[in-house]
Every structure is written in structure tokens, then in C-alpha cells.
Design a protein around this motif. Structure first.
Motif, PDB file in Angstrom:
ATOM      1  N   ASN A 112      23.646  -2.346 -16.983  1.00 57.13           N
ATOM      2  CA  ASN A 112      25.129  -2.243 -16.211  1.00 57.13           C
ATOM      3  C   ASN A 112      25.684  -0.895 -16.306  1.00 57.13           C
ATOM      4  O   ASN A 112      26.361  -0.639 -15.260  1.00 57.13           O
ATOM      5  CB  ASN A 112      26.035  -3.451 -17.148  1.00 57.13           C
ATOM      6  CG  ASN A 112      25.634  -4.841 -16.919  1.00 57.13           C
ATOM      7  OD1 ASN A 112      24.476  -5.182 -16.344  1.00 57.13           O
ATOM      8  ND2 ASN A 112      26.380  -5.739 -17.103  1.00 57.13           N
ATOM      9  N   SER A 113      25.195  -0.223 -17.175  1.00 57.01           N
ATOM     10  CA  SER A 113      25.885   1.196 -17.197  1.00 57.01           C
ATOM     11  C   SER A 113      25.286   1.978 -16.054  1.00 57.01           C
ATOM     12  O   SER A 113      26.077   2.835 -15.369  1.00 57.01           O
ATOM     13  CB  SER A 113      25.915   2.008 -18.695  1.00 57.01           C
ATOM     14  OG  SER A 113      24.426   1.918 -18.773  1.00 57.01           O
ATOM     15  N   ILE A 114      23.925   1.788 -15.884  1.00 58.63           N
ATOM     16  CA  ILE A 114      23.154   2.504 -14.978  1.00 58.63           C
ATOM     17  C   ILE A 114      23.793   2.234 -13.414  1.00 58.63           C
ATOM     18  O   ILE A 114      24.045   2.869 -12.579  1.00 58.63           O
ATOM     19  CB  ILE A 114      21.707   2.431 -14.799  1.00 58.63           C
ATOM     20  CG1 ILE A 114      21.088   2.704 -16.352  1.00 58.63           C
ATOM     21  CG2 ILE A 114      20.946   2.910 -13.753  1.00 58.63           C
ATOM     22  CD1 ILE A 114      19.843   2.481 -16.573  1.00 58.63           C
ATOM     23  N   VAL A 115      23.999   0.902 -13.246  1.00 60.55           N
ATOM     24  CA  VAL A 115      24.383   0.384 -11.846  1.00 60.55           C
ATOM     25  C   VAL A 115      25.708   0.949 -11.633  1.00 60.55           C
ATOM     26  O   VAL A 115      26.138   1.193 -10.652  1.00 60.55           O
ATOM     27  CB  VAL A 115      24.384  -1.227 -12.075  1.00 60.55           C
ATOM     28  CG1 VAL A 115      24.876  -1.838 -10.615  1.00 60.55           C
ATOM     29  CG2 VAL A 115      22.914  -1.779 -12.051  1.00 60.55           C
ATOM     30  N   SER A 116      26.514   0.907 -12.560  1.00 59.84           N
ATOM     31  CA  SER A 116      28.061   1.266 -12.422  1.00 59.84           C
ATOM     32  C   SER A 116      27.834   2.713 -12.305  1.00 59.84           C
ATOM     33  O   SER A 116      28.896   3.094 -11.525  1.00 59.84           O
ATOM     34  CB  SER A 116      28.894   1.024 -13.734  1.00 59.84           C
ATOM     35  OG  SER A 116      28.713  -0.349 -14.135  1.00 59.84           O
ATOM     36  N   TYR A 117      27.079   3.465 -12.791  1.00 63.13           N
ATOM     37  CA  TYR A 117      27.130   5.101 -12.729  1.00 63.13           C
ATOM     38  C   TYR A 117      26.933   5.296 -11.145  1.00 63.13           C
ATOM     39  O   TYR A 117      27.416   6.318 -10.345  1.00 63.13           O
ATOM     40  CB  TYR A 117      26.158   5.404 -13.449  1.00 63.13           C
ATOM     41  CG  TYR A 117      25.852   7.162 -13.091  1.00 63.13           C
ATOM     42  CD1 TYR A 117      26.832   7.941 -13.362  1.00 63.13           C
ATOM     43  CD2 TYR A 117      24.607   7.573 -13.015  1.00 63.13           C
ATOM     44  CE1 TYR A 117      26.733   9.445 -13.160  1.00 63.13           C
ATOM     45  CE2 TYR A 117      24.370   8.811 -12.764  1.00 63.13           C
ATOM     46  CZ  TYR A 117      25.550   9.926 -12.758  1.00 63.13           C
ATOM     47  OH  TYR A 117      25.065  11.129 -12.400  1.00 63.13           O
ATOM     48  N   ALA A 118      25.900   4.514 -10.629  1.00 64.44           N
ATOM     49  CA  ALA A 118      25.344   4.748  -9.445  1.00 64.44           C
ATOM     50  C   ALA A 118      26.590   4.397  -8.231  1.00 64.44           C
ATOM     51  O   ALA A 118      26.693   4.909  -7.316  1.00 64.44           O
ATOM     52  CB  ALA A 118      24.044   3.979  -9.207  1.00 64.44           C
ATOM     53  N   ILE A 119      27.075   3.231  -8.525  1.00 65.83           N
ATOM     54  CA  ILE A 119      28.344   2.870  -7.768  1.00 65.83           C
ATOM     55  C   ILE A 119      29.346   3.864  -7.893  1.00 65.83           C
ATOM     56  O   ILE A 119      29.932   4.230  -6.660  1.00 65.83           O
ATOM     57  CB  ILE A 119      28.613   1.382  -8.120  1.00 65.83           C
ATOM     58  CG1 ILE A 119      27.469   0.494  -7.705  1.00 65.83           C
ATOM     59  CG2 ILE A 119      30.013   1.048  -7.324  1.00 65.83           C
ATOM     60  CD1 ILE A 119      27.896  -1.033  -8.213  1.00 65.83           C
ATOM     61  N   ALA A 120      29.682   4.247  -8.914  1.00 69.65           N
ATOM     62  CA  ALA A 120      30.986   5.309  -9.070  1.00 69.65           C
ATOM     63  C   ALA A 120      30.763   6.337  -8.537  1.00 69.65           C
ATOM     64  O   ALA A 120      31.717   6.871  -7.932  1.00 69.65           O
ATOM     65  CB  ALA A 120      31.214   5.392 -10.555  1.00 69.65           C
ATOM     66  N   ARG A 121      29.731   7.173  -8.374  1.00 71.51           N
ATOM     67  CA  ARG A 121      29.353   8.371  -7.937  1.00 71.51           C
ATOM     68  C   ARG A 121      29.103   8.253  -6.391  1.00 71.51           C
ATOM     69  O   ARG A 121      28.884   9.213  -5.853  1.00 71.51           O
ATOM     70  CB  ARG A 121      28.341   8.978  -8.451  1.00 71.51           C
ATOM     71  CG  ARG A 121      28.658   9.414  -9.983  1.00 71.51           C
ATOM     72  CD  ARG A 121      29.924  10.330  -9.947  1.00 71.51           C
ATOM     73  NE  ARG A 121      30.140  10.921 -11.285  1.00 71.51           N
ATOM     74  CZ  ARG A 121      31.325  11.105 -11.811  1.00 71.51           C
ATOM     75  NH1 ARG A 121      32.269  10.489 -11.048  1.00 71.51           N
ATOM     76  NH2 ARG A 121      31.594  11.530 -12.818  1.00 71.51           N
ATOM     77  N   ASN A 122      28.755   7.091  -5.661  1.00 70.93           N
ATOM     78  CA  ASN A 122      28.623   6.651  -4.413  1.00 70.93           C
ATOM     79  C   ASN A 122      29.463   6.011  -3.734  1.00 70.93           C
ATOM     80  O   ASN A 122      29.280   5.430  -2.777  1.00 70.93           O
ATOM     81  CB  ASN A 122      27.351   6.377  -4.159  1.00 70.93           C
ATOM     82  CG  ASN A 122      26.294   7.353  -4.777  1.00 70.93           C
ATOM     83  OD1 ASN A 122      25.827   8.413  -4.119  1.00 70.93           O
ATOM     84  ND2 ASN A 122      25.647   7.225  -6.046  1.00 70.93           N
ATOM     85  N   ILE A 123      30.746   5.615  -4.390  1.00 72.08           N
ATOM     86  CA  ILE A 123      31.643   4.652  -3.938  1.00 72.08           C
ATOM     87  C   ILE A 123      32.154   5.150  -2.383  1.00 72.08           C
ATOM     88  O   ILE A 123      32.819   4.044  -1.697  1.00 72.08           O
ATOM     89  CB  ILE A 123      32.871   4.566  -4.954  1.00 72.08           C
ATOM     90  CG1 ILE A 123      33.942   3.325  -4.520  1.00 72.08           C
ATOM     91  CG2 ILE A 123      33.702   5.649  -4.770  1.00 72.08           C
ATOM     92  CD1 ILE A 123      32.843   1.861  -4.692  1.00 72.08           C
ATOM     93  N   HIS A 124      32.004   6.360  -2.185  1.00 71.12           N
ATOM     94  CA  HIS A 124      32.611   6.664  -0.770  1.00 71.12           C
ATOM     95  C   HIS A 124      31.484   6.229   0.113  1.00 71.12           C
ATOM     96  O   HIS A 124      31.940   6.121   1.589  1.00 71.12           O
ATOM     97  CB  HIS A 124      32.721   8.201  -0.812  1.00 71.12           C
ATOM     98  CG  HIS A 124      31.470   8.893  -0.950  1.00 71.12           C
ATOM     99  ND1 HIS A 124      30.969   9.137  -2.428  1.00 71.12           N
ATOM    100  CD2 HIS A 124      30.358   9.550  -0.256  1.00 71.12           C
ATOM    101  CE1 HIS A 124      29.812  10.090  -2.436  1.00 71.12           C
ATOM    102  NE2 HIS A 124      29.572  10.155  -0.991  1.00 71.12           N
ATOM    103  N   ARG A 125      30.201   6.000  -0.125  1.00 70.51           N
ATOM    104  CA  ARG A 125      29.339   5.346   0.953  1.00 70.51           C
ATOM    105  C   ARG A 125      29.639   3.754   1.252  1.00 70.51           C
ATOM    106  O   ARG A 125      29.615   3.122   0.437  1.00 70.51           O
ATOM    107  CB  ARG A 125      27.975   5.640   0.250  1.00 70.51           C
ATOM    108  CG  ARG A 125      27.683   7.140   0.176  1.00 70.51           C
ATOM    109  CD  ARG A 125      26.284   7.475   0.037  1.00 70.51           C
ATOM    110  NE  ARG A 125      26.043   8.831  -0.486  1.00 70.51           N
ATOM    111  CZ  ARG A 125      24.801   9.163  -0.831  1.00 70.51           C
ATOM    112  NH1 ARG A 125      23.720   8.470  -0.999  1.00 70.51           N
ATOM    113  NH2 ARG A 125      24.528  10.640  -0.981  1.00 70.51           N
TER     114      ARG A 125
END
Length: 299
Positions: A112-125
Motif C-alpha cells: 500500500n505504501s508503494i501504490v500510494s507513493y506512485a499516486i502521490a507523485r503522479n497525481i497531476h496525471r
């Protein structure tokens, strides 16, 4: 402001300075009675049921039937704990519950932390933003709606076992955990990652060496929520597990519920036995949880 305080200290005598500082200390130690009353009421709502559970577990069925349940037992029926140990096959049920809980916590924290990191750093996409809102929408889906399809699907995939339960706890907790993790990761300065990338770190290295250590407060929060949920959950093991030998503590305790009566004394003894491991975990792990929160506050 500091110069003004120095001028006041020099103008006042030692006795006046002591009185002023004592008055300032008293001001900072004022008691918030409304908050104190609220904490007291909340404590009572926890302590009274706990007291009732302890008292009932030490009574005989006849003594329980002859009173209100709040009286102290005249005869301490310690045999209730031994009977609960045997009737629930407590060691096996405890081992099953511990395996599922530890597996769910570890897999949840890592994935869940890996998925959240990917989303948080690419939320503008658009894609990642859509995934984020899709996961949040899953919070509003009641479990009974998907319960029957879930049972059928886990059976077809061969996941009607403890491994399947660990995966389900990880997946079902993803929505709330992504919401918790994402907000925290976005507060971490991007300059920390850029500095690591300048030194040649890959994305995986940045996450494990920079981001994941900073997630200690959120890992503590998510870990506690997942641990309590997996340890106390009744409905998922009931509908997923097909092997009676793999039953968890809540399922093992269900034998005390009869069609016409309930063995309250032995049942409450088993509840206290099942609660004891979580209390021990908290006693030994609280310093790591508190230190993680403190590290997050001064990040």
C-alpha cells in the motif's frame, strides 16, 4: 521581544521575577475541564465493559444467573479459562490468527505504501488521479454487496485459505490506506528525492532509502488499524475459510453461542484470552509507535 524581557528582568528584583515566573507557570498549567470531563466519560465507556468482562469470566453460571453481573464473584471460577482453552483449541486458533494478522500487516505496509507513493507523485496525471478517486469510491461500497461474489471467486481461485485472507485484508484496506498515505507523502518535500536522484539513486532506491523511513508515523497508524481489524474480524474468515482447522479466534469463540442459550462465563474468559496478545503487543511496541509519531512531527 527578547530584549524587552531582559529589560523587565533587570528592572524587577529577584523576588518579583520569581513571582512573575510562578504566575506564568500557573497560567500554562491551567486545566481544561471540558476536555478532562470528555476523557473521563470516554474512559468510563471502556472501563465498565472491561470490568464486566473480567467479573463475568470469574463467576459460575449459577452465580451469574442470580445477580446483575456487576457483583464481585464469591467464588473465583478460574476453571473457566481452562475450559475456554480446551473448547476453542486456543493454541491452534491463536497461531492461525497470528499468522494471518502478521502477514496482513506486512503485506499491507509494503504494497500500500508503494501504490500510494506512485499516486502521490503522479497525481497531476489523469490516469493516476482517476485511480486515486476510484480507490476512494471503494470506501462507499458496503461489504455485504460483494460478499457472495467474493466467496465464489475465492473458491474458484483456490484462495479460500489463510493466504487468501491475507490478500483480501491487503486489498480491502487499500482504499483507506491510500488516502492516509497519499496526503502524508505529498507533504514530504520533493527536494529530498531530487537530491537522491542527483546522486544516482533509482526510483526504487529513492523510495526505500528516502521515502519509506519518513513514513514511520503512517506505517504505525496503518499497521495498528490493520492489526486490530485482522485480529478481531469475524465475517471475512467466516465466509472465506473452508478448512475448520484454519479457523481464527473469533470463529473458535462462536461455539459458545447456542440456539437457546449462551455460555457467558466461559465465553467471556475466552474473550479476555484473545484480547491479551494485543495488549502485550501494545505494551512492548508503544515506544516505537510514539517515536514514529515524534519523528513525523519534526520531519
Amino acid at each position: 521581544m527578547i530584549a524587552l524581557d531582559d529589560e523587565i528582568d533587570t528592572a524587577e528584583g529577584p523576588a518579583a521575577r520569581r513571582r512573575r515566573r510562578r504566575a506564568e507557570d500557573l497560567d500554562t498549567r491551567k486545566i481544561n475541564w471540558w476536555a478532562t470531563a470528555l476523557i473521563a466519560v470516554c474512559s468510563i465507556t471502556v472501563l465498565i465493559p472491561l470490568y464486566l468482562a473480567v467479573v463475568v469470566s470469574l463467576k459460575t453460571p449459577d452465580e451469574l444467573a442470580g445477580g446483575t453481573g456487576f457483583e464481585l464473584p464469591t467464588t473465583w471460577a478460574w476453571a473457566n479459562f481452562g475450559e475456554a482453552w480446551e473448547r476453542t483449541n486456543f493454541p491452534q486458533a491463536l497461531a492461525n490468527t497470528a499468522f494471518i494478522t502478521v502477514g496482513a500487516v506486512l503485506l499491507t505496509l509494503l504494497s500500500n505504501s508503494i501504490v500510494s507513493y506512485a499516486i502521490a507523485r503522479n497525481i497531476h496525471r489523469p490516469f493516476f488521479k482517476g485511480v486515486f478517486f476510484y480507490l476512494l469510491a471503494a470506501l462507499f461500497i458496503p461489504f455485504p454487496i460483494i460478499m457472495l461474489p467474493l466467496v465464489k471467486q475465492t473458491s474458484l481461485l483456490g484462495l479460500d485459505n489463510q493466504t487468501g485472507l491475507i490478500i483480501l485484508y491487503t486489498v480491502f484496506g487499500l482504499s483507506l490506506n491510500v488516502f492516509i498515505y497519499t496526503a502524508y507523502i505529498r507533504s514530504i518535500p520533493i527536494e529530498l528525492e531530487e537530491a537522491a536522484r542527483v546522486d544516482g539513486a533509482s526510483t526504487w532506491r529513492v523510495f526505500w532509502s528516502v521515502i519509506f523511513p519518513l513514513l514511520a508515523p503512517m506505517n504505525a497508524t496503518v499497521g495498528i488499524l490493520t492489526c486490530v481489524w485482522a485480529w478481531n474480524d469475524f465475517i471475512l474468515p467466516l465466509v472465506v475459510l473452508s478448512d475448520p482447522a484454519a479457523r481464527t479466534l473469533p470463529l473458535a469463540q462462536y461455539i459458545f453461542q447456542g440456539q437457546f442459550n449462551t455460555d457467558y462465563t466461559v465465553a467471556f474468559a475466552s474473550y479476555l484470552m484473545a484480547m491479551a496478545p494485543l495488549l502485550l503487543i501494545y505494551v512492548f511496541a508503544q515506544r516505537w509507535v510514539i517515536s514514529g509519531v515524534m519523528r513525523g512531527s519534526i520531519k
